[in-house]
Scaffold this motif. Structure first.
Motif, mmCIF file in Angstrom:
data_model
loop_
_atom_site.group_PDB
_atom_site.id
_atom_site.type_symbol
_atom_site.label_atom_id
_atom_site.label_comp_id
_atom_site.label_asym_id
_atom_site.label_seq_id
_atom_site.Cartn_x
_atom_site.Cartn_y
_atom_site.Cartn_z
ATOM 1 N N TYR A 79 0.761 -1.188 -0.167
ATOM 2 C CA TYR A 79 0.035 -0.042 -0.063
ATOM 3 C C TYR A 79 0.836 1.162 -0.029
ATOM 4 C CZ TYR A 79 -3.442 -3.438 1.353
ATOM 5 O OH TYR A 79 -4.257 -4.482 1.292
ATOM 6 N N GLY A 80 0.505 2.335 -0.245
ATOM 7 C CA GLY A 80 1.133 3.762 -0.317
ATOM 8 C C GLY A 80 1.200 4.325 0.765
ATOM 9 N N GLY A 81 1.777 3.746 1.751
ATOM 10 C CA GLY A 81 1.973 4.104 3.173
ATOM 11 C C GLY A 81 3.513 4.948 3.178
ATOM 12 N N ASN A 82 3.761 5.420 4.396
ATOM 13 C CA ASN A 82 4.995 6.395 4.236
ATOM 14 C C ASN A 82 6.015 5.755 5.038
ATOM 15 O OD1 ASN A 82 3.338 7.012 6.392
ATOM 16 N ND2 ASN A 82 4.890 7.985 7.306
ATOM 17 N N VAL A 83 5.657 4.317 5.679
ATOM 18 C CA VAL A 83 6.607 3.587 6.624
ATOM 19 C C VAL A 83 6.559 2.273 5.978
ATOM 20 C CG1 VAL A 83 6.517 4.991 8.604
ATOM 21 C CG2 VAL A 83 4.688 3.231 8.183
ATOM 22 N N ALA A 84 7.674 1.393 6.413
ATOM 23 C CA ALA A 84 7.700 -0.107 6.059
ATOM 24 C C ALA A 84 6.388 -0.799 6.619
ATOM 25 C CB ALA A 84 9.090 -0.654 6.604
ATOM 26 N N HIS A 85 6.155 -1.845 5.909
ATOM 27 C CA HIS A 85 5.174 -2.563 6.487
ATOM 28 C C HIS A 85 5.743 -3.731 7.425
ATOM 29 C CE1 HIS A 85 2.060 -1.269 3.725
ATOM 30 N NE2 HIS A 85 2.877 -1.352 2.747
ATOM 31 N N ALA A 86 4.928 -3.993 8.553
ATOM 32 C CA ALA A 86 5.123 -5.180 9.255
ATOM 33 C C ALA A 86 5.302 -6.523 8.561
ATOM 34 C CB ALA A 86 3.977 -5.331 10.502
ATOM 35 N N LEU A 87 6.262 -7.222 8.957
ATOM 36 C CA LEU A 87 6.653 -8.494 7.908
ATOM 37 C C LEU A 87 5.422 -9.562 8.032
ATOM 38 C CD1 LEU A 87 10.407 -8.999 8.731
ATOM 39 C CD2 LEU A 87 9.145 -7.833 6.729
ATOM 40 N N GLY A 88 5.042 -9.982 7.104
ATOM 41 C CA GLY A 88 3.954 -11.079 7.155
ATOM 42 C C GLY A 88 2.486 -10.573 7.101
ATOM 43 N N ALA A 89 1.589 -11.194 6.240
ATOM 44 C CA ALA A 89 0.207 -10.974 6.483
ATOM 45 C C ALA A 89 -0.514 -11.628 7.684
ATOM 46 C CB ALA A 89 -0.158 -11.366 4.896
ATOM 47 N N LYS A 90 -0.760 -10.975 8.705
ATOM 48 C CA LYS A 90 -1.231 -11.827 9.508
ATOM 49 C C LYS A 90 -2.386 -10.951 10.341
ATOM 50 C CE LYS A 90 3.296 -14.014 11.248
ATOM 51 N NZ LYS A 90 4.204 -13.824 12.339
ATOM 52 N N GLY A 91 -3.258 -11.766 11.234
ATOM 53 C CA GLY A 91 -4.251 -11.145 12.044
ATOM 54 C C GLY A 91 -4.573 -12.092 13.153
ATOM 55 N N TRP A 92 -5.174 -11.319 14.186
ATOM 56 C CA TRP A 92 -5.187 -11.878 15.408
ATOM 57 C C TRP A 92 -6.551 -11.209 16.011
ATOM 58 C CZ3 TRP A 92 -1.135 -9.013 13.773
ATOM 59 C CH2 TRP A 92 0.210 -9.836 13.576
ATOM 60 N N THR A 93 -7.480 -12.128 16.609
ATOM 61 C CA THR A 93 -8.642 -11.783 17.111
ATOM 62 C C THR A 93 -8.275 -11.466 18.510
ATOM 63 O OG1 THR A 93 -9.157 -14.044 17.869
ATOM 64 C CG2 THR A 93 -9.909 -13.389 15.646
ATOM 65 N N SER A 94 -9.149 -10.570 19.079
ATOM 66 C CA SER A 94 -9.152 -10.304 20.541
ATOM 67 C C SER A 94 -9.535 -11.606 21.393
ATOM 68 C CB SER A 94 -10.162 -9.272 20.990
ATOM 69 O OG SER A 94 -9.569 -7.889 20.552
ATOM 70 N N PRO A 95 -9.040 -12.017 22.493
ATOM 71 C CA PRO A 95 -9.085 -12.875 23.000
ATOM 72 C C PRO A 95 -10.748 -13.250 23.415
ATOM 73 C CG PRO A 95 -7.221 -11.956 24.026
ATOM 74 C CD PRO A 95 -8.009 -10.998 23.141
#
Length: 313
Positions: A289-305
Motif C-alpha cells: 500500500y502507499g504508506g510512508n513507513v515500512a510494513h510489518a513483515l507477514g500478512a497476519k491477523g489476530w482476534t481479541s481473546p
C-alpha cells in the motif's frame, strides 16, 4: 489520525516541539467536518507522548473521544508552557493522565514501542496495539502474555503510526464488529473487545466460544465449542487457535473457511481460567500500500481473546 502532543526529546535531538493550540483546533475542526454518521466516522484525538533519554522510557497512547469538544490533557499544557518559558521540564505522569482520561471518558490505546511498557487501567486502556506498520510487537515481546497471564483483559488492535494522513494505508489495521458506523458504536466495539488486528491485510475474522463473540467472558462446566469464520482473498492461509498463548489447533485453507470443534477433541481438559484467540496468516507477500513507513513483515491477523472460566465437574 493522532499526531504526537510532543515531538522528540531535547536530550536526543536537542529540541522539543509541543502541539500548539491552533493545531489542536485544526484536529477538532477536521474531525467535526469530516465525520458523517452512517458513512465515515472521524474522531478527534492525539498521541499521548512521554519520551525519555532512551527508547525504553517511551510511553505512547492514542487518545480519542466521540465528542466535538475533546480536550487535550492539562499535563501536556503544563509542560508545553514551561518549555515556552525556557524552563527545564520533567515528564508527564502517565498514571495521573490515565486517571484524567478515565474521568473524561476518553479512550486511551497503548501503542507499545518496546517490551517494558506499562498497562495501568483496562477501564481506560480497553485495547492495545499488538501490531504497527513498522513491527509486529506481538511476535517480538512476551509482555503481552505477561499481562494476559496476570488476568488483564484487553482488545487486540493495530495502528499504522504513520502520521502522514493516510489512515488505512500504513500497514496495520483494526477490524471491528460494530452495530453502526458512527462515533458512538466504534468505541463501544473496542470497549467490548469485539475487534481484531491485522498487519495490513483486508480480511474478515470471526471467532466465538459457545456462541460468545471475541472479547467475551464466560464460565463453562462442559467442554466449550469453538467456532470460526474467515473470509480473505483468493490465496492460501493458515488458521491457528491458541489457548493461554499455546497452539491448540491449526488448519490450512484457501480464500475462506468456517468450522467448529469441541475442546475435548483438541487437547486435555483443564479446569481454571483460560484465554483463547485465533490467528490467521498467509505465506503470500502482502500488498504494498502507499504508506510512508515500512510494513510489518507477514500478512497476519489476530482476534481479541475470549476468556473462559472452566469449573470443576
Amino acid at each position: 489520525v493522532s499526531d504526537n502532543d510532543c515531538f522528540w526529546s531535547r536530550f536526543k535531538r536537542h529540541d522539543s516541539r509541543y502541539m500548539k493550540d491552533y493545531e489542536w483546533d485544526y484536529v477538532l475542526a477536521n474531525a467535526m467536518v469530516v465525520n458523517e454518521p452512517g458513512r465515515f466516522a472521524m474522531f478527534p484525538g492525539y498521541e499521548y507522548t512521554v519520551t525519555g533519554v532512551n527508547d525504553f522510557e517511551r510511553d505512547h497512547r492514542s487518545v480519542m473521544a466521540d465528542e466535538d469538544e475533546m480536550e487535550a490533557d492539562p499535563f501536556h499544557m503544563v509542560h508545553r508552557d514551561a518549555y515556552a518559558r525556557g524552563e527545564r521540564t520533567t515528564h508527564k505522569d502517565t498514571r495521573e493522565a490515565i486517571a484524567w482520561f478515565k474521568e473524561k471518558g476518553y479512550l486511551a490505546l497503548p501503542h507499545p514501542h518496546h517490551g517494558t511498557w506499562n498497562l495501568y487501567d483496562t477501564d481506560v486502556e480497553w485495547g492495545i496495539d499488538i501490531c504497527a506498520a513498522w513491527m509486529i510487537n506481538f511476535d517480538l515481546y512476551d509482555i503481552f502474555f505477561k499481562y494476559l497471564n496476570q488476568g488483564h483483559r484487553f482488545a487486540f488492535t493495530g495502528s499504522g503510526d504513520g502520521h502522514h494522513r493516510n489512515p488505512g494505508y500504513a500497514g496495520a489495521l483494526t477490524g471491528l464488529w460494530a452495530e453502526r458506523l458512527d462515533r458512538a458504536a466504534i468505541p463501544d466495539a473496542i470497549k467490548a473487545r469485539r475487534c481484531y488486528a491485522t498487519a495490513g491485510q483486508r480480511i474478515l475474522m470471526e471467532f466465538t466460544i459457545n456462541d460468545q463473540m471475541m472479547g467475551s467472558s464466560l464460565t463453562v462446566r462442559e467442554d466449550p465449542t469453538l467456532k470460526w469464520r474467515v473470509v480473505g482473498a483468493d490465496q492460501d492461509y493458515i488458521l491457528r487457535i491458541h489457548r493461554d498463548g499455546r497452539l491448540m489447533y491449526d488448519e490450512r485453507f484457501t480464500g475462506q473457511t468456517s468450522g467448529e470443534i469441541q475442546e475435548f477433541k483438541l487437547c486435555q481438559y483443564r479446569p481454571g481460567p483460560h484465554y483463547y484467540y485465533m490467528e490467521v496468516l498467509s505465506p503470500d507477500p502482502i500488498p504494498q500500500y502507499g504508506g510512508n513507513v515500512a510494513h510489518a513483515l507477514g500478512a497476519k491477523g489476530w482476534t481479541s481473546p475470549i476468556w473462559v472460566e472452566t469449573e470443576e465437574t
